[in-house]
Design a protein around this motif. Structure first.
Motif, short mmCIF file in Angstrom:
data_model
loop_
_atom_site.label_atom_id
_atom_site.label_comp_id
_atom_site.label_asym_id
_atom_site.label_seq_id
_atom_site.Cartn_x
_atom_site.Cartn_y
_atom_site.Cartn_z
N TYR A 47 -0.13 3.91 56.06
CA TYR A 47 -1.39 3.05 55.67
C TYR A 47 -1.05 2.37 54.32
O TYR A 47 -1.62 1.08 54.27
N ALA A 48 -0.42 2.73 53.28
CA ALA A 48 -0.14 2.01 52.33
C ALA A 48 0.65 0.66 52.62
O ALA A 48 0.14 -0.41 52.04
N ALA A 49 1.48 0.61 53.52
CA ALA A 49 2.39 -0.29 53.77
C ALA A 49 1.28 -1.31 54.42
O ALA A 49 1.44 -2.75 54.27
N ARG B 72 2.19 19.39 42.86
CA ARG B 72 2.90 18.12 43.53
C ARG B 72 2.04 17.13 44.46
O ARG B 72 2.00 16.17 44.21
N GLN B 73 0.87 17.98 45.26
CA GLN B 73 0.05 17.25 45.95
C GLN B 73 -0.98 16.50 45.14
O GLN B 73 -1.70 15.77 45.85
N LEU B 74 -1.06 16.78 43.91
CA LEU B 74 -2.15 16.03 43.22
C LEU B 74 -1.82 14.66 43.28
O LEU B 74 -2.44 13.74 42.82
N ALA B 75 -0.48 14.31 43.40
CA ALA B 75 0.12 12.74 43.49
C ALA B 75 -0.71 12.16 44.60
O ALA B 75 -0.64 11.07 44.42
N LEU B 76 -1.00 12.95 45.49
CA LEU B 76 -1.53 12.20 46.72
C LEU B 76 -2.69 11.17 46.72
O LEU B 76 -2.92 10.30 46.82
N PRO B 77 -3.82 12.11 45.97
CA PRO B 77 -5.14 11.27 45.61
C PRO B 77 -4.62 10.01 44.84
O PRO B 77 -5.11 8.98 44.92
N GLN B 78 -3.92 10.25 43.73
CA GLN B 78 -3.42 9.11 42.74
C GLN B 78 -2.88 8.05 43.56
O GLN B 78 -3.04 6.87 43.35
N PHE B 79 -1.93 8.48 44.36
CA PHE B 79 -1.30 7.33 45.43
C PHE B 79 -2.46 6.36 45.92
O PHE B 79 -2.28 5.43 46.07
N ALA B 80 -3.40 7.12 46.57
CA ALA B 80 -4.37 6.54 47.50
C ALA B 80 -5.14 5.54 46.68
O ALA B 80 -5.32 4.42 47.01
N GLN C 190 -4.13 -1.73 44.14
CA GLN C 190 -3.18 -2.92 44.31
C GLN C 190 -3.50 -3.84 45.54
O GLN C 190 -3.34 -4.94 45.41
N ALA C 191 -3.97 -3.24 46.58
CA ALA C 191 -4.59 -4.10 47.69
C ALA C 191 -5.59 -4.94 47.28
O ALA C 191 -5.67 -6.12 47.69
N MET C 192 -6.62 -4.39 46.43
CA MET C 192 -7.84 -5.23 45.95
C MET C 192 -7.20 -6.13 45.07
O MET C 192 -7.72 -7.57 45.05
N SER C 193 -6.23 -6.09 44.12
CA SER C 193 -5.89 -7.12 43.24
C SER C 193 -5.01 -8.00 44.04
O SER C 193 -5.19 -9.29 43.65
N GLY C 194 -4.53 -7.72 44.99
CA GLY C 194 -3.52 -8.71 45.78
C GLY C 194 -4.58 -9.44 46.42
O GLY C 194 -4.38 -10.63 46.55
N ARG C 195 -5.64 -8.87 47.01
CA ARG C 195 -6.54 -9.88 47.77
C ARG C 195 -7.28 -10.81 46.86
O ARG C 195 -7.43 -12.09 47.18
#
Ligand code: UDP
Length: 238
Positions: A56-58, A209-217, A223-228
């Motif tokens: 999804y990120a990609a 370790r999985q607390l990284a997942l919401p941060q990732f999202a 990043q997607a918004m700033s790119g747009r």
């Protein structure tokens, strides 16, 4: 998946050292704060998206990939290919006996598969050169390294010269699943992208370790918004 299998078959045929990374969201977050790991991923011969989060990120960040390439399915596909081509496989990692049991299961599923050797993953740093030499001398062409991230990726890169002309891939907990030591998430959970939840319920120690997942999202969305926004201002000439 087909593209990944084709690319890795190409690497195996090239008769040189190669490193394949099966990239998960937690690994991506670790790479943000660890420059050496980031560099390693960015210079790997092939990086495949191991989780739906990475796919999804990609897609959101303008680098669409057709589908998730789950490590375990990739391992099965590669072993099927090796059983046909005659390339032998070395299994490294997991608790004592896990790699042996995984080897037996893979050979049962893929008749003709040659296992060059196995080695458990709880060894001392001082044993590393001997293990790398054993892999090199085993004639293995594909080395599956299950030491968990980031250890497995660093191990492969550190031992590159000693390993010689092999294709290495970090496979995390895959040997545990293939050996029958741990169960895979049910197909329905996988289809919904909830494999992480299944693993969390079975192994609550993964919570940190999985607390990284919401941060990732959140970071991907930002990043997607700033790119747009950047794209919009560039196209309006600002
Ligand atoms: N492991 C190992 N040596 C170590 C630490 C871990 O062989 O020093 C193995 C562990 O037994 C397990 C795998 O590495 O089979 C890591 O599994 P995990 O599910 O934590 O990895 P992930 O897929 O999250 O990277």
């Amino acid at each position: 998946m087909n593209q990944a299998v084709e690319r890795i078959s190409g690497l195996l045929a090239q008769n040189r050292f190669a490193q394949v990374v099966t990239l998960g969201s937690e690994m991506t977050m670790f790479a943000r704060r660890n420059a050496a790991y980031r560099e390693l991923i960015n210079t790997a011969d092939l990086v495949v998206p191991d989780t739906v989060g990475v796919v999804y990120a990609a897609r959101l960040l303008g680098c669409p990939m057709p589908e998730r390439v789950a490590g375990i399915e990739l391992v099965e596909r590669l072993c099927a290919g090796c059983a046909t081509s005659g390339d032998s496989v070395f299994l490294l990692g997991g608790a004592a006996g896990v790699a042996d049991r995984a080897a037996a299961a893979l050979q049962a599923d893929h008749p003709g598969l040659r296992i060059a050797g196995t080695q458990h993953g709880y060894f001392d740093a001082s044993e590393e050169p001997a293990i790398a030499a054993r892999i090199r001398e085993s004639g293995a062409r594909l080395v599956l390294v299950a030491l968990g991230f980031p250890r497995q990726e660093f191990w492969i890169r550190r031992c590159a010269a000693a390993l010689g002309a092999v294709t290495c891939m970090g496979v995390g907990g895959t040997l545990d699943v293939i050996s029958g030591k741990s169960a895979r998430a049910p197909r329905s959970a996988r289809r919904l992208g909830l494999e992480w939840l299944y693993r969390l319920v079975r192994e609550p120690r993964r919570l940190g370790r999985q607390l990284a997942l919401p941060q990732f999202a959140v970071l991907v969305a930002l990043q997607a918004m700033s790119g747009r926004r950047g794209h919009a201002s560039a196209s309006s000439g600002q």
